[in-house]
Design an enzyme around this catalytic site. Structure first.
Site, mmCIF file in Angstrom:
data_model
loop_
_atom_site.group_PDB
_atom_site.id
_atom_site.type_symbol
_atom_site.label_atom_id
_atom_site.label_comp_id
_atom_site.label_asym_id
_atom_site.label_seq_id
_atom_site.Cartn_x
_atom_site.Cartn_y
_atom_site.Cartn_z
ATOM 1 N N ILE A 26 0.830 -1.212 0.000
ATOM 2 C CA ILE A 26 0.000 0.000 0.000
ATOM 3 C C ILE A 26 0.862 1.260 0.000
ATOM 4 O O ILE A 26 0.555 2.241 -0.683
ATOM 5 C CB ILE A 26 -0.948 -0.037 1.222
ATOM 6 N N ASP A 45 11.506 3.674 4.654
ATOM 7 C CA ASP A 45 11.237 2.249 4.896
ATOM 8 C C ASP A 45 12.471 1.615 5.524
ATOM 9 O O ASP A 45 13.601 2.025 5.240
ATOM 10 C CB ASP A 45 10.895 1.546 3.575
ATOM 11 N N ASP A 71 13.832 3.360 10.438
ATOM 12 C CA ASP A 71 12.902 2.625 11.295
ATOM 13 C C ASP A 71 11.965 3.666 11.902
ATOM 14 O O ASP A 71 12.417 4.547 12.656
ATOM 15 C CB ASP A 71 13.706 1.897 12.377
ATOM 16 N N VAL A 72 10.680 3.587 11.612
ATOM 17 C CA VAL A 72 9.756 4.635 12.081
ATOM 18 C C VAL A 72 9.697 4.716 13.605
ATOM 19 O O VAL A 72 9.277 5.736 14.159
ATOM 20 C CB VAL A 72 8.316 4.440 11.535
ATOM 21 N N ASN A 97 2.258 4.614 7.533
ATOM 22 C CA ASN A 97 1.732 3.373 6.968
ATOM 23 C C ASN A 97 2.555 2.137 7.307
ATOM 24 O O ASN A 97 2.096 1.007 7.142
ATOM 25 C CB ASN A 97 1.657 3.603 5.440
ATOM 26 N N SER A 148 -6.542 -0.333 10.337
ATOM 27 C CA SER A 148 -6.920 -1.648 9.796
ATOM 28 C C SER A 148 -8.316 -1.997 10.286
ATOM 29 O O SER A 148 -8.750 -1.529 11.353
ATOM 30 C CB SER A 148 -5.944 -2.725 10.281
ATOM 31 N N TYR A 161 -1.030 -6.093 17.435
ATOM 32 C CA TYR A 161 -1.342 -5.412 16.163
ATOM 33 C C TYR A 161 -2.693 -4.721 16.258
ATOM 34 O O TYR A 161 -2.830 -3.529 15.934
ATOM 35 C CB TYR A 161 -1.321 -6.450 15.033
ATOM 36 N N LYS A 165 -3.578 -0.749 16.162
ATOM 37 C CA LYS A 165 -4.426 -0.198 15.098
ATOM 38 C C LYS A 165 -5.641 0.522 15.690
ATOM 39 O O LYS A 165 -6.102 1.534 15.150
ATOM 40 C CB LYS A 165 -4.855 -1.305 14.131
ATOM 41 N N VAL A 193 -6.205 -6.795 1.447
ATOM 42 C CA VAL A 193 -5.583 -6.160 0.275
ATOM 43 C C VAL A 193 -4.346 -6.979 -0.069
ATOM 44 O O VAL A 193 -3.499 -7.212 0.808
ATOM 45 C CB VAL A 193 -5.191 -4.709 0.596
HETATM 46 P P1 NAD Z 1 3.730 -4.629 3.177
HETATM 47 O O1 NAD Z 1 4.340 -5.738 3.973
HETATM 48 O O2 NAD Z 1 3.554 -4.811 1.715
HETATM 49 O O3 NAD Z 1 4.536 -3.267 3.431
HETATM 50 C C1 NAD Z 1 4.903 -2.850 4.705
HETATM 51 C C2 NAD Z 1 6.188 -2.053 4.605
HETATM 52 O O4 NAD Z 1 6.522 -1.541 5.916
HETATM 53 C C3 NAD Z 1 7.390 -2.887 4.138
HETATM 54 O O5 NAD Z 1 8.033 -2.261 3.043
HETATM 55 C C4 NAD Z 1 8.293 -2.931 5.366
HETATM 56 O O6 NAD Z 1 9.688 -3.007 5.042
HETATM 57 C C5 NAD Z 1 7.933 -1.618 6.046
HETATM 58 N N1 NAD Z 1 8.314 -1.587 7.473
HETATM 59 C C6 NAD Z 1 8.170 -2.582 8.387
HETATM 60 N N2 NAD Z 1 8.644 -2.180 9.583
HETATM 61 C C7 NAD Z 1 9.101 -0.900 9.410
HETATM 62 C C8 NAD Z 1 9.709 0.051 10.273
HETATM 63 N N3 NAD Z 1 9.931 -0.242 11.565
HETATM 64 N N4 NAD Z 1 10.056 1.258 9.774
HETATM 65 C C9 NAD Z 1 9.844 1.544 8.455
HETATM 66 N N5 NAD Z 1 9.276 0.678 7.597
HETATM 67 C C10 NAD Z 1 8.900 -0.533 8.065
HETATM 68 O O7 NAD Z 1 2.322 -4.347 3.890
HETATM 69 P P2 NAD Z 1 0.966 -3.660 3.395
HETATM 70 O O8 NAD Z 1 -0.052 -4.731 3.300
HETATM 71 O O9 NAD Z 1 1.176 -2.746 2.259
HETATM 72 O O10 NAD Z 1 0.607 -2.810 4.693
HETATM 73 C C11 NAD Z 1 0.588 -1.391 4.705
HETATM 74 C C12 NAD Z 1 -0.329 -0.933 5.806
HETATM 75 O O11 NAD Z 1 -1.648 -1.405 5.564
HETATM 76 C C13 NAD Z 1 0.055 -1.429 7.207
HETATM 77 O O12 NAD Z 1 -0.123 -0.383 8.140
HETATM 78 C C14 NAD Z 1 -0.931 -2.540 7.474
HETATM 79 O O13 NAD Z 1 -1.183 -2.737 8.834
HETATM 80 C C15 NAD Z 1 -2.152 -1.998 6.739
HETATM 81 N N6 NAD Z 1 -3.135 -3.021 6.392
HETATM 82 C C16 NAD Z 1 -2.894 -3.913 5.395
HETATM 83 C C17 NAD Z 1 -3.853 -4.866 5.088
HETATM 84 C C18 NAD Z 1 -3.656 -5.864 4.000
HETATM 85 O O14 NAD Z 1 -4.509 -6.758 3.828
HETATM 86 N N7 NAD Z 1 -2.584 -5.794 3.210
HETATM 87 C C19 NAD Z 1 -5.051 -4.912 5.817
HETATM 88 C C20 NAD Z 1 -5.253 -3.984 6.840
HETATM 89 C C21 NAD Z 1 -4.289 -3.027 7.103
#
Ligand code: NAD
Length: 257
Positions: A26, A45, A71-72, A97, A148, A161, A165, A193
């Site tokens: 995302i 990231d 690291d955020v 994110n 989420s 988690y 959230k 997603v």
């Molecule tokens: P993803 O795994 O594709 O991407 C997550 C990114 O966060 C990765 O590039 C990772 O390297 C980075 N990351 C992890 N720890 C980090 C840190 N400490 N500092 C900086 N970067 C860091 O995941 P996604 O599915 O795209 O998720 C994005 C957001 O959407 C998240 O907040 C997740 O909770 C939320 N979300 C996703 C879904 C889904 O189904 N994909 C559903 C609900 C919520």
């Protein structure tokens, strides 16, 4: 079928955005979306290799992006993110994110695991907001927090988690009230997603999640990016403190089951 949302125009020309977790899923789709609409974007990231590769691809395609390995949850890393953004200009948009999850029931979860999930998923949002607040105030900017559907619905194995959230939604309201005249703060709540987040999920559990949506499919990262871009842009000028479900109806199916 193509589920790519159509671009409404260059809503972010002349604006600078910081997106965390921007190397994948995302966050990456949001980086592509905002740069396609004219923004200069900092991709923050922890996976600097993938972030750099994406920034290079966006640049090759005519966009403006730079990657910062960060690291955020690390307060000091935000200084580098801010410095990188200022290479473009003051920051108009923060998309908080990045996430991490350790799928473990509460009785088996260690304190360090619990703490790390809160640090990344919740405290990362606070640190980013605080670091960028002077810019966001000056620019009458906007923040989008990625929460989420887990904030509202219990799913086994996600205590930290889900707690983070849910707390992000409380933080969203708090910040929206506190900085209302200056910075808009909203949240998106994605449902299923298809991103790397699903890599470790079994085919059976994937099918079950799809069946639990009203639209009968996974969402795409671009569909969430479209919602984030809407909330970050001027069309959402009267929207703050809002929680936007982007879940293909997953929550209403759950509620009516
Ligand atoms: P993803 O795994 O594709 O991407 C997550 C990114 O966060 C990765 O590039 C990772 O390297 C980075 N990351 C992890 N720890 C980090 C840190 N400490 N500092 C900086 N970067 C860091 O995941 P996604 O599915 O795209 O998720 C994005 C957001 O959407 C998240 O907040 C997740 O909770 C939320 N979300 C996703 C879904 C889904 O189904 N994909 C559903 C609900 C919520």
């Amino acid at each position: 079928m193509d589920h790519s949302p159509r671009l409404p125009g260059a809503r972010f020309t002349g604006r600078t955005a910081v997106i965390t977790g921007a190397a994948s899923g995302i966050g990456a789709a949001t980086a592509e979306r905002l740069t396609q609409e004219g923004a200069a974007v900092v991709l923050a990231d922890i996976d600097g290799g993938r972030g750099t590769a994406l920034a290079e691809r966006i640049t090759r395609d005519g966009g403006t992006a730079r990657s910062v390995t960060a690291d955020v949850a690390a307060e000091e890393d935000w200084e580098r993110i801010v410095a990188a953004a200022h290479g473009f200009g003051p920051v108009d948009v923060l998309v908080s994110n990045a996430y991490t999850v350790d799928v473990t029931p509460a009785h088996e979860m260690s304190l360090p695991s619990w703490q790390r999930q809160l640090d990344v998923n919740l405290t990362g949002g606070f640190l980013g907001f605080r670091a960028l607040l002077p810019d966001l105030r000056e620019r009458r900017g906007a923040v989008v927090l990625t929460s989420s559907v887990h904030a509202h619905k219990g799913i086994p194995g996600h205590p930290a988690y889900a707690a983070a959230k849910g707390a992000l939604l409380s933080l969203c309201g708090q910040l929206a009230v506190e900085y209302g005249g200056q910075v808009r703060v909203n949240a998106v709540l994605p449902g299923p997603v298809l991103t790397a987040a699903w890599d470790r999920v079994s085919p059976e559990d994937r099918e079950r999640s799809i069946a639990e949506t009203a639209v009968g499919r996974f969402g795409t990262p671009a569909e969430v990016a479209a919602a984030i871009a809407f909330l970050a842009g001027d069309e959402a000028s009267f929207i703050t403190g809002a929680h936007l479900l982007v879940d293909g109806g997953w929550s209403v199916v759950k509620a009516s089951a």
